[in-house]
Design an enzyme around this catalytic site. Structure first.
Site, PDB file in Angstrom:
ATOM      1  N   SER A 549      -0.056  -3.328  -7.538  1.00 62.21           N
ATOM      2  CA  SER A 549       0.719  -3.565  -6.318  1.00 62.21           C
ATOM      3  C   SER A 549       1.668  -4.742  -6.564  1.00 62.21           C
ATOM      4  CB  SER A 549      -0.235  -3.828  -5.149  1.00 62.21           C
ATOM      5  OG  SER A 549       0.459  -3.816  -3.931  1.00 62.21           O
ATOM      6  N   HIS A 664      -2.982   3.937  -1.956  1.00 65.78           N
ATOM      7  CA  HIS A 664      -2.643   2.711  -2.672  1.00 65.78           C
ATOM      8  C   HIS A 664      -3.780   2.251  -3.578  1.00 65.78           C
ATOM      9  CE1 HIS A 664      -0.134  -0.658  -3.513  1.00 65.78           C
ATOM     10  NE2 HIS A 664      -0.967  -1.544  -3.004  1.00 65.78           N
TER      11      HIS A 664
END
Length: 690
Positions: A549, A664
């Site tokens: 991320s 994610h």
């Protein structure tokens, strides 16, 4: 006329240049046939190489054994008289939501009552559901609002569930797939922010409008309580319960780190005059608990950044302030978590990146703090509290001690071990050291090194440096069976970076890397890499880096700015195109962290580190491994796709793997998690082992 035509021609040409500037933009079309063919082709090439590494199958089997182990800690969430838990293993691939009485949980009984089987639900609906948590009806919790994601993204379908009958409620509250905020106000009313139709979402894709929705009415009839701006990040409503009182709060987040807070009181919105960067952590004894992110000067008294303070809630409503200090950090400490039991405040502190646990008691108009006898030299996190009594659960772990769950009582300070992980690898063979190194501006940056006690300082040790550096997220010592058996046991060295951008040393540590100061974070990471090499722990040939991320952005910057330092890069669910990040999915919500690339002055500093824009020809880059998920609806998979495509076209070999679900987090099931991990460990060993 000729001059006018020339100007028009120049204008048209400039428009064509802009339109062609990013020739890989088509890869942002997540599910287009062309994009998925690109993904499938790269996945196939990567899997053909990495799954044929001699250690791949052993890595996969070992990791799968760990994540499927029955010996994992069963973490509690307390709702009323029950402890609830969500569990996945080889027999429950997508998981089961289950419960047992609190006393049975404490007694380590194993007979759980299954409330909801996600595998069966997925089979029935023919949808790959991923459980995304619940919101319960206080105080009896007979009903829940269950969040289900199709494939693991942040967007969820919300369905109301009867915990007594163990079934979804016909004609109960139901919300179609969206990034929804929802909570019960009472049995027949919910507070909801969702996609109500055109104009109801912010540019970040989150709710702009908060409404009250009555049972039995159409959602179109819900009463609007608050309407924010298009440019807000997120708006939501929630309820804080304290004994027999409930407070309906509206949070208007205009940036990722700032918000206005309103109390819905007597059918009106009343703004609470607290700092817009402060965090509310509950109400106890009519004291609103607040964590400060900046100095707060009021009534000629200043409360320091990073402090915990309280304000009399009734006085606050009347705009009167009687602020009481609970905890003030030192230069080496910060607040890591705050919770409440029935009558006490529980907070954990990071002291030089090591956890300490405290309780606070409000007596005679002041707070009295007591340090609790929790284990030392590791990471402490508050797992669950019980607002009907003084019991609470906390977790302790470090790199070499298996994670342990404890039950404590805030009244008598008792501590009881509930469950500990087995030792998946022989930790007595290893040591943990903490070092500090000066960054470019002189700031001392700490980092941990986990290695064999017999490590030879000859520069040849395969070393993995992990970092994140953003959004106030600290990187703390942790116990990872997967890392132990896959990396340490095979001779690897693991390094955890406490670079700026996190909150290891409070808000100042985060704010030192915001926007135009971002390069500080990358300089910190580089300084640690150079120090590892200078200490002869490793060498550029044997040094790999990993991050996900914002950490994917970190390692993307690291290898484009200093390709000479690394021989392996695991870049997971990353941001990489920092010119378009704010236009993709939730990207606009992070402008408070990175800056706005559409403002020329801010693009000036962003473009200096944006990995996608800093790739150069004729450079010896490491063979990067990009990993992402098709169903990631937070950080767009286009970042990894475009970077991979650009590097390939520039003649640089790369590895690429995109899971078709997982959101994610990259994975939805334990099998997917095992494969995801086995692939990158196989890659790291292939690149870094002598």
């Amino acid at each position: 006329m000729k001059k006018k035509l020339i100007i028009i021609a120049v204008f048209i040409k400039s428009c064509i240049i802009v339109a062609q500037e990013d020739k890989y933009q088509w890869l942002e079309e997540v599910d287009s046939k062309k994009s998925l063919e690109f993904v499938e082709s790269l996945n196939k090439k990567t899997e053909e190489i990495l799954t044929k590494q001699t250690n791949y199958q052993a890595l996969y089997n070992n990791i799968l054994t760990v994540v499927n182990s029955k010996e994992r800690i069963v973490y509690p969430t307390i709702y009323g008289e029950y402890v609830y838990n969500f569990w996945q293993d080889k027999d429950h691939v997508r998981g089961i939501w289950r419960r047992m009485k609190k006393a049975d949980y404490i007694a380590n009984k194993t007979q759980w009552e299954i409330i909801l089987d996600i595998d069966k639900l997925s089979e029935k609906d023919n949808i790959k559901w991923v459980f995304k948590g619940v919101s319960g009806l206080y105080p009896n919790y007979s009903r829940f609002l269950v969040n289900l994601s199709n494939g693991g993204g942040d967007a969820v379908v919300v369905k109301e569930f009867d915990a007594t009958k163990k079934e979804f409620i016909d004609n109960g509250f139901y919300v179609p797939e969206s990034k929804t905020s929802i909570a019960y106000l009472d049995e027949n009313t919910v507070i909801i922010g969702t996609n109500f139709g055109e104009g109801s979402l912010t540019t970040s894709g989150y709710p702009k409008i908060v409404k009250l929705w009555k049972r039995g009415t159409a959602i179109t009839e819900a009463k609007t309580i608050f309407t924010g701006k298009d440019t807000d990040v997120y708006n939501s409503g929630y309820v804080i319960h304290e004994e027999n009182k409930s407070y309906f709060i509206i949070s208007n987040s205009d940036t990722f780190f700032t918000k206005k807070t309103f109390l819905y009181w007597n059918n009106k919105l009343l703004e609470l005059k607290i700092p817009n960067d402060a965090d509310i952590s509950g109400i106890l004894k009519n004291q609103l608990i607040i964590l400060l992110k900046s100095d707060w000067t009021i009534n000629n008294k200043t409360f320091k950044q990073g402090s915990i303070v309280s304000v009399g809630f009734n006085e606050l409503i009347e705009n009167k302030f009687s602020i009481k200090n609970i905890y003030t950090p030192t230069a080496s400490s910060s607040v890591s978590g705050i919770s409440t039991t029935k009558s006490m405040l529980i907070f954990n502190i990071l002291n030089n990146v090591k956890g300490e646990l405290y309780k606070g008691v409000y007596q005679n108009h002041k707070w009295i703090n007591t340090k609790l006898n929790a284990p030392d030299f590791g990471t402490i996190s508050i797992v669950a509290t019980d607002d009907t009594c003084e019991d609470f659960y906390f977790n302790f772990q470090n790199f070499l001690e298996p994670t342990t769950l404890y039950l404590s009582n805030a009244t008598n300070n008792s501590i009881q071990k509930i469950k500990a992980l087995p030792s998946f690898f022989p930790s007595d063979k290893y040591k943990v050291e903490q070092f500090k190194v000066a960054s470019k501006d002189g700031e001392m940056i700490p980092y941990f090194v986990v290695s064999s006690k017999n490590m030879t300082l000859n520069g040849t040790n395969p070393t993995l440096l992990y970092g994140y550096g953003g959004f106030e997220n600290p990187e703390l010592p942790f116990y990872s069976a997967g890392m132990g058996i896959s990396w340490l046991e095979n001779g690897g060295v693991y390094v955890l970076a406490n670079i700026r951008g996190g909150s290891e040393f409070g808000p100042r540590w985060h704010q030192a890397g915001l926007k135009e100061k971002r390069q500080n974070i990358y300089n910190d990471f580089t300084a640690i890499a150079e120090d590892l090499i200078a200490k002869k722990i490793t060498s550029p040939k044997n040094l790999g880096i990993m991050g996900g991320s914002n950490g994917g952005l970190l390692v993307g910057v690291a290898f484009t700015q200093r390709p000479d330092l690394y021989n392996a890069v695991v870049c997971q669910v990353p941001l990489l195109d920092m010119q378009r990040y704010s236009k993709l999915l939730a990207g606009a919500s992070w402008i408070g962290e990175y800056g706005n690339p559409d403002i020329p002055e801010e693009w000036e500093y962003i473009k200096k580190y944006s990995p996608y824009h800093n790739l150069k020809d004729n450079t010896k880059y490491p063979e990067v491994f990009f990993m992402t998920s098709t169903r990631d609806d937070r950080v767009h998979p286009g970042h990894a796709r475009k970077m991979a495509a650009k590097m390939i076209d520039m003649g640089y070999p790369i590895f690429y793997y995109e899971n078709t679900e997982g959101g994610h987090g990259g994975s939805s099931t334990n099998e997917q998690r095992a494969k995801f991990n086995a692939l990158y460990y196989s890659y790291l060993w292939m690149k870094l082992k002598n």
